[in-house]
Design an enzyme around this catalytic site. Structure first.
Site, PDB file in Angstrom:
ATOM      1  N   CYS A  89       0.810  -1.226   0.000  1.00  0.00           N
ATOM      2  CA  CYS A  89       0.000   0.000   0.000  1.00  0.00           C
ATOM      3  C   CYS A  89       0.844   1.277   0.000  1.00  0.00           C
ATOM      4  CB  CYS A  89      -0.956  -0.002   1.182  1.00  0.00           C
ATOM      5  SG  CYS A  89      -0.133  -0.019   2.795  1.00  0.00           S
ATOM      6  N   HIS A 114      -2.767  11.415  15.553  1.00  0.00           N
ATOM      7  CA  HIS A 114      -3.317  10.577  14.484  1.00  0.00           C
ATOM      8  C   HIS A 114      -2.157   9.779  13.904  1.00  0.00           C
ATOM      9  CE1 HIS A 114      -5.493   9.293  10.922  1.00  0.00           C
ATOM     10  NE2 HIS A 114      -4.497   9.758  10.191  1.00  0.00           N
ATOM     11  N   HIS A 156      -4.727   4.114  10.100  1.00  0.00           N
ATOM     12  CA  HIS A 156      -5.956   3.327  10.212  1.00  0.00           C
ATOM     13  C   HIS A 156      -5.617   1.853  10.368  1.00  0.00           C
ATOM     14  CE1 HIS A 156      -7.394   7.064   8.380  1.00  0.00           C
ATOM     15  NE2 HIS A 156      -8.531   6.784   8.993  1.00  0.00           N
ATOM     16  N   ASP A 205      -7.753  -6.693   6.706  1.00  0.00           N
ATOM     17  CA  ASP A 205      -7.281  -7.433   5.532  1.00  0.00           C
ATOM     18  C   ASP A 205      -5.802  -7.804   5.642  1.00  0.00           C
ATOM     19  OD1 ASP A 205      -6.088  -4.960   5.241  1.00  0.00           O
ATOM     20  OD2 ASP A 205      -6.939  -4.539   3.266  1.00  0.00           O
ATOM     21  N   ARG A 244      -4.227  -5.163   9.692  1.00  0.00           N
ATOM     22  CA  ARG A 244      -3.204  -4.361   9.016  1.00  0.00           C
ATOM     23  C   ARG A 244      -3.284  -2.949   9.575  1.00  0.00           C
ATOM     24  NH1 ARG A 244      -3.579  -0.990   4.130  1.00  0.00           N
ATOM     25  NH2 ARG A 244      -5.668  -1.882   3.852  1.00  0.00           N
ATOM     26  N   CYS A 293      -2.111   0.344   9.135  1.00  0.00           N
ATOM     27  CA  CYS A 293      -1.525   1.144   8.065  1.00  0.00           C
ATOM     28  C   CYS A 293      -1.203   2.519   8.660  1.00  0.00           C
ATOM     29  CB  CYS A 293      -2.529   1.243   6.923  1.00  0.00           C
ATOM     30  SG  CYS A 293      -1.891   2.087   5.483  1.00  0.00           S
TER      31      CYS A 293
END
Length: 145
Positions: free
Chosen positions: A62, A99, A102, A106, A114, A116
């Site tokens: 990704c 922050h 996310h 998957d 995951r 990310c």
């Protein structure tokens, strides 16, 4: 609070501030740690709290660092995110309320998660520098390898 934000603006890069304080997202494949291969831990750029280990990192394709789990669950907050016309689970650091990115369902086994995470929300500490940087207690993670 305003004073704290002004100090953070001085201490963080523009991208680090945008990601951690304004819920931003850095570009995929053009960020510091998406392809980091060394052993070590990733800490919150704001608080310095340990968040993730290279032992739990994997290439999700990704363009952002992806992990199967945090080092310490209690330092991660998850909250519903309905922005950008999507339903996602946002990941924040508990101490600094930064922050981070996310979490998706998957990922690979054993838990199918995951995480990310934006590189801009992290600082990487190589395993050989853990003592010097004050994170010596995490050396044991790499001794079990």
């Amino acid at each position: 609070m305003k004073k704290d934000l002004e100090q953070l603006k001085k201490n963080l890069t523009e991208m680090q501030f945008a990601v951690t304080q304004e819920n931003g997202t850095e570009p995929p494949f053009r960020n510091e740690y998406w392809n980091e291969q060394r052993d070590g831990i990733y800490v919150d750029i704001v608080s310095g709290k340990p968040l993730f280990s290279s032992l739990d990192k994997f290439d999700a394709g990704c363009g952002w660092p992806s992990f199967t789990k945090p080092i310490e669950e209690q330092e991660i907050l998850e909250k519903d995110d309905y922005s950008h016309f999507m339903i996602r689970t946002e990941v924040r650091s508990k101490t600094a309320h930064s922050h981070l990115g996310h979490v998706f369902n998957d990922g690979p086994e054993p838990n199918g998660l995951r995480y990310c995470i934006n590189s801009a929300a992290l600082r990487f500490i190589p395993k050989e520098d853990l003592d010097k940087e004050g994170y010596g207690e995490f050396k044991k993670l790499f001794e079990q390898q």
